[in-house]
Write a protein that holds these residues in place. Structure first.
Motif, mmCIF file in Angstrom:
data_model
loop_
_atom_site.group_PDB
_atom_site.id
_atom_site.type_symbol
_atom_site.label_atom_id
_atom_site.label_comp_id
_atom_site.label_asym_id
_atom_site.label_seq_id
_atom_site.Cartn_x
_atom_site.Cartn_y
_atom_site.Cartn_z
ATOM 1 N N PHE A 137 4.151 5.699 10.219
ATOM 2 C CA PHE A 137 4.425 4.546 10.636
ATOM 3 C C PHE A 137 5.815 4.130 10.486
ATOM 4 C CE2 PHE A 137 -0.213 4.487 9.868
ATOM 5 C CZ PHE A 137 -0.616 4.088 11.118
ATOM 6 N N ARG A 138 6.602 4.828 10.171
ATOM 7 C CA ARG A 138 8.086 4.498 9.823
ATOM 8 C C ARG A 138 8.874 4.693 11.160
ATOM 9 N NH1 ARG A 138 13.435 5.256 8.763
ATOM 10 N NH2 ARG A 138 14.525 3.556 7.455
ATOM 11 N N VAL A 139 8.686 6.107 11.808
ATOM 12 C CA VAL A 139 9.366 6.246 13.144
ATOM 13 C C VAL A 139 8.240 6.553 14.237
ATOM 14 C CG1 VAL A 139 10.864 7.993 13.906
ATOM 15 C CG2 VAL A 139 11.219 7.192 11.712
ATOM 16 N N ILE A 154 0.918 -1.200 0.077
ATOM 17 C CA ILE A 154 -0.008 0.030 0.008
ATOM 18 C C ILE A 154 0.765 1.219 0.124
ATOM 19 C CG2 ILE A 154 -1.564 1.319 1.233
ATOM 20 C CD1 ILE A 154 -2.825 -1.487 2.547
ATOM 21 N N ALA A 155 1.912 0.914 0.789
ATOM 22 C CA ALA A 155 2.942 2.541 0.955
ATOM 23 C C ALA A 155 3.402 2.810 -0.640
ATOM 24 C CB ALA A 155 3.919 2.203 2.000
ATOM 25 N N LEU A 156 3.885 1.479 -1.222
ATOM 26 C CA LEU A 156 4.394 1.651 -2.506
ATOM 27 C C LEU A 156 3.429 2.167 -3.507
ATOM 28 C CD1 LEU A 156 7.137 1.156 -4.009
ATOM 29 C CD2 LEU A 156 6.177 -1.079 -4.724
ATOM 30 N N LEU A 157 2.166 1.689 -3.523
ATOM 31 C CA LEU A 157 1.149 2.556 -4.291
ATOM 32 C C LEU A 157 0.909 3.849 -3.953
ATOM 33 C CD1 LEU A 157 -1.045 2.027 -6.362
ATOM 34 C CD2 LEU A 157 -2.541 1.392 -4.342
ATOM 35 N N VAL A 158 0.765 4.372 -2.632
ATOM 36 C CA VAL A 158 0.490 5.751 -1.993
ATOM 37 C C VAL A 158 1.716 6.531 -2.705
ATOM 38 C CG1 VAL A 158 0.452 7.183 -0.286
ATOM 39 C CG2 VAL A 158 -0.840 4.988 -0.344
ATOM 40 N N MET A 159 3.112 6.174 -2.536
ATOM 41 C CA MET A 159 4.066 6.771 -3.169
ATOM 42 C C MET A 159 4.061 6.987 -4.490
ATOM 43 S SD MET A 159 8.021 5.808 -3.417
ATOM 44 C CE MET A 159 7.500 5.180 -5.198
ATOM 45 N N SER A 160 3.563 6.296 -5.188
ATOM 46 C CA SER A 160 3.603 6.215 -6.791
ATOM 47 C C SER A 160 2.414 7.211 -7.328
ATOM 48 C CB SER A 160 3.458 4.874 -7.510
ATOM 49 O OG SER A 160 2.196 4.477 -7.057
ATOM 50 N N CYS A 161 1.657 7.631 -6.403
ATOM 51 C CA CYS A 161 0.241 8.385 -6.623
ATOM 52 C C CYS A 161 0.338 9.909 -6.052
ATOM 53 C CB CYS A 161 -0.882 7.712 -6.372
ATOM 54 S SG CYS A 161 -1.075 6.112 -7.135
ATOM 55 N N PRO A 168 5.287 13.859 -1.219
ATOM 56 C CA PRO A 168 5.780 13.857 0.037
ATOM 57 C C PRO A 168 5.041 14.933 0.839
ATOM 58 C CG PRO A 168 7.862 13.628 -0.637
ATOM 59 C CD PRO A 168 6.670 13.729 -1.891
ATOM 60 N N SER A 169 4.377 15.851 0.303
ATOM 61 C CA SER A 169 3.441 17.091 1.096
ATOM 62 C C SER A 169 2.198 16.477 1.208
ATOM 63 C CB SER A 169 3.657 18.159 0.019
ATOM 64 O OG SER A 169 3.213 18.194 -0.938
ATOM 65 N N ASP A 170 1.716 15.512 0.354
ATOM 66 C CA ASP A 170 0.210 15.259 0.550
ATOM 67 C C ASP A 170 0.121 14.284 1.795
ATOM 68 O OD1 ASP A 170 -0.315 16.205 -2.008
ATOM 69 O OD2 ASP A 170 0.282 14.391 -3.039
ATOM 70 N N LEU A 171 -1.213 14.340 2.394
ATOM 71 C CA LEU A 171 -1.486 13.889 3.601
ATOM 72 C C LEU A 171 -1.275 12.542 3.622
ATOM 73 C CD1 LEU A 171 -2.860 14.106 6.444
ATOM 74 C CD2 LEU A 171 -5.156 14.197 5.601
ATOM 75 N N PRO A 172 -1.617 11.493 2.640
ATOM 76 C CA PRO A 172 -1.651 10.008 2.488
ATOM 77 C C PRO A 172 -0.171 9.612 2.530
ATOM 78 C CG PRO A 172 -3.204 10.641 0.793
ATOM 79 C CD PRO A 172 -2.578 11.859 1.439
ATOM 80 N N TYR A 173 0.778 10.465 1.921
ATOM 81 C CA TYR A 173 2.017 10.172 1.929
ATOM 82 C C TYR A 173 2.505 10.276 3.517
ATOM 83 C CZ TYR A 173 6.781 9.560 -0.213
ATOM 84 O OH TYR A 173 7.965 9.465 -0.577
ATOM 85 N N LEU A 174 2.126 11.340 4.102
ATOM 86 C CA LEU A 174 2.617 11.840 5.325
ATOM 87 C C LEU A 174 2.067 10.670 6.421
ATOM 88 C CD1 LEU A 174 2.214 15.745 5.533
ATOM 89 C CD2 LEU A 174 4.224 14.373 5.167
ATOM 90 N N LEU A 212 4.289 -2.044 11.292
ATOM 91 C CA LEU A 212 3.590 -2.184 9.790
ATOM 92 C C LEU A 212 5.089 -2.094 8.808
ATOM 93 C CD1 LEU A 212 0.542 -0.133 10.227
ATOM 94 C CD2 LEU A 212 0.578 -2.216 9.510
ATOM 95 N N THR A 213 5.761 -1.086 8.800
ATOM 96 C CA THR A 213 6.831 -0.851 7.789
ATOM 97 C C THR A 213 8.010 -2.038 8.204
ATOM 98 O OG1 THR A 213 7.870 0.731 9.147
ATOM 99 C CG2 THR A 213 6.281 1.489 7.469
#
Length: 412
Positions: A206-208, A185-192, A195-201, A215-216
């Motif tokens: 969930f990484r840090v 899902i993260a890869l899909l969100v990144m492709s669409c 980094p300034s968009d809410l889904p990307y943030l 999850l990551t």
């Protein structure tokens, strides 16, 4: 299989050194592009290493290497201990070093930092207790976020041991699927998005900040478990498929974070996100080869791991906990004394290795001994389990007992 793979110690030390070089030669000045500094900014010297960026920006992948090694090592520990022994062993391994290093970090920030002392108290308590800080607030040192992921994984293993039904194999399958779905899902969100968009943030969160959800990074711990199982027996076709999924999931996690860096930091915009993936893959391949060699040599007596390699492994943990804030403060002191930035960096790293040797060889054992005596005094030490027995968590691994006799274990 031997209870310890000699390769893991130098590999773990190399990963820690890579993370240290990343923080000191890249993140120490590149964070300005993203705007998420830690407390180390309050003790940092005004030095930058832009020419070294192509060789240092991907050092953070050492963390992903740590997590794979941790999955391997913890699986080995859990397969040879009762739940009480496992929990006690983890506490005695982690807390003494954290108490020493977190206190040293707190004092350095208190004495040499420029921020108010009041903002250090809560992060210090979180570090001493090894509890996550949550989405808001700050870590005493940015590197402590990985402890949240580690302790969450230890908790999963401990709970599995308590059930007496969930094996390492079950746990590996669960983490493989759980983390692979999120990373896809993260890869899909990144492709669409950007980094300034809410889904990307949200994905980055969930990484840090939310690392304890695994999850990551759950895929890396799962891969470590699979490599441990492969060191004891041949993997089935389904298990080999799970290994492939964890590798793809891990590569996806690394790619997403690398892409965030490359997009957000102009100094490395011309670099490739494949570089950290290749570094991580090389480390995983080395562990896999060592595990395979260990399985083939299960019935052959082998010499003990050289003491210097074990020492490297022991130094790694305090080095990881001290290199950022304390290392930054040492560099600042050396630069203020007239050294150039590059010389100050390497001298600081050398000094840190010596300090961490002192911690792991002298200070940490003394703290651990005092803690064991305190626990023994109040009667909390679990009774030792006979060596001929194996807990339910290890069913299906056909683990050899660490003597000249093999015990057959039913396949789960």
């Amino acid at each position: 299989m031997k209870s310890h793979l000699p390769l893991l110690d130098p590999l773990r030390f190399a990963a820690a050194l890579g993370v240290a070089i990343f923080h000191q030669m890249f993140w120490s000045w590149a964070w300005v592009s993203i705007g998420v500094p830690g407390f180390e900014r309050t003790v940092a010297a005004d030095v930058i290493y832009p020419s070294a960026a192509p060789f240092t920006w991907f050092g953070w992948v050492g963390v992903e290497i740590f997590f794979v090694i941790s999955g391997f090592v913890i699986a080995n520990s859990a397969s040879q201990a009762s739940p009480g022994e496992f929990l006690l062993g983890r506490a005695l391994r982690l807390y003494p070093a954290v108490w020493v290093c977190a206190t040293a970090t707190f004092l350095v920030l208190l004495l040499f930092g420029s921020g108010p002392a009041s903002e250090l108290i809560l992060p210090y308590l979180h570090a001493m207790l090894m509890v996550p800080k949550g989405v808001t607030g700050q870590w005493l040192d940015e590197v402590y976020w990985t402890l949240a992921a580690e302790t969450a994984f230890y908790g999963l293993v401990f709970c599995a041991m308590l059930t007496k039904r969930i094996t390492l194999r079950h746990l590996a399958f669960g983490l493989t699927i759980y983390s692979a779905i999120f990373n896809a899902i993260a890869l899909l969100v990144m492709s669409c998005t950007t980094p300034s968009d809410l889904p990307y943030l949200v994905i980055l969160m969930f990484r840090v900040p939310c690392a304890a959800f695994l999850l990551t990074h759950g895929c890396f711990f799962a891969l470590g478990i699979w490599l441990f199982i492969s060191a004891n027996r041949e993997l089935t076709a389904l298990e080999q498929l799970a290994v492939a999924v964890t590798c793809l999931s891990g590569a996806a996690e690394i790619y997403v974070f690398a892409n965030f860096f490359l997009t957000s930091i102009p100094a490395i915009s011309d670099q490739s996100a494949l570089v950290p993936i290749m570094v991580w893959a090389a480390a995983v391949l080395l562990i896999a080869l060592a595990a395979k060699r260990s399985r083939r040599a299960a019935n052959i007596a082998s010499p003990e791991t050289p003491a210097y390699l074990r020492t490297l492994g022991l130094i790694t943990y305090p080095l990881y906990l001290t290199h950022n804030v304390i290392g930054t403060a040492i560099i600042r002191a050396l630069v203020d004394a007239g050294l150039d930035a590059t010389s100050a960096l390497w001298i600081a790293l050398g000094m840190l290795v010596l300090i961490c040797w002192l911690i792991c060889a002298k200070i940490e054992p003394a703290v651990r001994c005092a803690l064991m005596q305190a626990l023994a005094h109040i009667g909390k030490l679990p009774k030792r389990q006979p060596k001929s027995r194996r807990p339910a968590l290890a069913r299906g691994l056909r683990l050899p007992v660490p003597v000249a006799v093999k015990v057959k274990v039913a396949t789960s």
